[in-house]
Design an enzyme around this catalytic site. Structure first.
Site, PDB file in Angstrom:
ATOM      1  N   ASN A 113       0.787  -1.230   0.000  1.00 20.61           N
ATOM      2  CA  ASN A 113       0.000   0.000   0.000  1.00 20.61           C
ATOM      3  C   ASN A 113       0.819   1.279   0.000  1.00 20.61           C
ATOM      4  OD1 ASN A 113      -2.342  -1.521   0.060  1.00 20.61           O
ATOM      5  ND2 ASN A 113      -2.507  -1.477   2.288  1.00 20.61           N
ATOM      6  N   ASN A 136      -5.459  -5.257   2.014  1.00 21.47           N
ATOM      7  CA  ASN A 136      -6.357  -4.340   2.721  1.00 21.47           C
ATOM      8  C   ASN A 136      -7.312  -3.535   1.834  1.00 21.47           C
ATOM      9  OD1 ASN A 136      -5.389  -5.256   5.152  1.00 21.47           O
ATOM     10  ND2 ASN A 136      -3.849  -3.654   5.321  1.00 21.47           N
ATOM     11  N   SER A 240       3.328  -7.064  10.251  1.00 22.69           N
ATOM     12  CA  SER A 240       2.356  -6.361   9.418  1.00 22.69           C
ATOM     13  C   SER A 240       1.747  -7.351   8.436  1.00 22.69           C
ATOM     14  CB  SER A 240       3.024  -5.220   8.655  1.00 22.69           C
ATOM     15  OG  SER A 240       3.929  -5.742   7.684  1.00 22.69           O
ATOM     16  N   THR A 241       0.585  -6.999   7.904  1.00 24.25           N
ATOM     17  CA  THR A 241      -0.045  -7.835   6.882  1.00 24.25           C
ATOM     18  C   THR A 241       0.881  -8.019   5.688  1.00 24.25           C
ATOM     19  OG1 THR A 241      -2.243  -7.056   7.516  1.00 24.25           O
ATOM     20  CG2 THR A 241      -2.030  -8.047   5.337  1.00 24.25           C
ATOM     21  N   GLY A 242       1.532  -6.933   5.272  1.00 22.67           N
ATOM     22  CA  GLY A 242       2.408  -7.002   4.107  1.00 22.67           C
ATOM     23  C   GLY A 242       3.527  -8.005   4.281  1.00 22.67           C
ATOM     24  N   TRP A 262       7.570   0.278   0.673  1.00 21.71           N
ATOM     25  CA  TRP A 262       8.561   1.313   0.990  1.00 21.71           C
ATOM     26  C   TRP A 262       8.074   2.035   2.243  1.00 21.71           C
ATOM     27  CZ3 TRP A 262      13.397   2.095  -0.252  1.00 21.71           C
ATOM     28  CH2 TRP A 262      14.014   3.321   0.006  1.00 21.71           C
ATOM     29  N   HIS A 292       3.847  -2.446  14.606  1.00 27.31           N
ATOM     30  CA  HIS A 292       4.667  -3.251  13.717  1.00 27.31           C
ATOM     31  C   HIS A 292       6.087  -2.703  13.651  1.00 27.31           C
ATOM     32  CE1 HIS A 292       0.962  -5.127  12.573  1.00 27.31           C
ATOM     33  NE2 HIS A 292       0.495  -4.048  11.985  1.00 27.31           N
TER      34      HIS A 292
END
Length: 317
Positions: A113, A136, A240-242, A262, A292
């Protein structure tokens, strides 16, 4: 001093964070080559750590890996979720990812994101991948030139239920939720922690239009990924989700391209530029950074990039 002098090309860094992102950017911009040997070695380490990290059918709950009255432990909480008949009968009958045992997708795009994806023109390249993972419920059409339109697997954090959809307390919020998800295809992965799952399922069911398949993320798999990276000592906060999706993609895919990853508010190229936290809204990073370890996660992602395991795209396509 003339603009073409050597001194004009030397940065005056304000702090250690600026120095770090400058070095990261230089590392990532080097020519990248996939290293399947390293990727295979990491998959083997994941597989040896816990059985669920060796089996893609454990990523999502379905009727073949869970039973009625089973208790599913939540991540970051002692309170489990009980698999009621209502929940069980809304789960997929079999693994919705659907990969044959031992097989992987050849090429995957994982779209994060970060505002770094803006003005990249990477949308067409993203959509050419065999499997596209998105985080998300980021909006698609307004950003198709940079982020693409294809979706095969989409995540939704519990915080989105609380903030964007007001916990489904109004008909308007439920309608917005269903209109938003109707823009996607593939699998919408709902976490089985931090939310009241039956409410999500009910809201999802009310809309009769086009929508992806709803799936329940298996918290056992998520916890195993947390524990794996925690055991290395490299990450000391919740994932984190990422970053979780990066680890999941290593299981699912032979070649992995990352876009929109990033975690810094600036970029260094020929000129220093500001970078939005999300490419689709004006949210500030403060809240996410409390929960996170973005700096730790990104350090690992950069190292995975340099090992040829993932290809981190931070520039234009």
């Amino acid at each position: 001093m003339k603009n073409n002098s050597m001194l004009s090309k030397i940065w005056n860094f304000r702090d250690i964070g600026d120095q770090l992102l400058y070095v990261y950017e230089k590392l990532v911009k080097k020519d990248w080559t996939a290293n399947q040997t390293n990727a295979h070695s990491l998959r083997q380490e994941l597989a040896r750590y816990r059985p669920e990290l060796n089996d893609s059918t454990t990523i999502i709950l379905h009727q073949k890996n869970v039973k009625i009255n089973d208790s599913i432990k939540k991540v970051y909480s002692k309170e489990p979720i009980k698999i009621t008949p209502e929940i069980f009968h809304r789960l997929s009958k079999s693994d919705p990812i659907g990969l044959p045992k031992g097989k992987r997708y050849h090429s995957c795009a994982l779209v994060g994101n970060s505002g770094s994806i803006l003005h990249s023109g990477c949308g067409e390249r993203i959509d050419k991948h065999d499997y596209v993972i998105r985080c998300n419920l980021a909006p698609l059409a307004p950003f198709k030139v940079d982020a693409g339109l294809k979706s095969d697997y989409i995540t939704m954090n519990p915080s989105i239920i609380r903030t964007r959809y007001r916990r489904f307390r109004t008909r308007k919020a439920i309608k917005k939720f269903n209109v938003d998800v109707s823009k996607y295809s593939g699998i919408l992965s709902i976490p089985c922690f931090g939310i009241r799952l039956p409410e999500v399922m009910k809201a999802f069911k009310l809309f009769k239009g086009k929508k992806p398949k709803m799936a329940c993320m298996n918290t056992k798999h998520f916890q195993s990924v947390i524990d794996f990276w925690g055991s290395t000592g490299a990450i000391d906060k919740g994932l984190s989700t990422g970053f979780y999706m990066v680890s999941m993609a290593i299981q699912l895919c032979d070649e992995i391209d990352l876009y929109g990853f990033w975690p810094f508010s600036s970029r260094f190229e020929s000129n220093k530029t500001d970078v939005a936290y999300h490419y689709f809204d004006n949210i500030r990073p403060d809240t996410a950074e409390k929960h996170h370890a973005m700096d730790q996660e990104f350090s690992i992602i950069v190292q995975l990039h340099n090992l040829g395991i993932v290809n981190l795209n931070i520039g234009s396509c």
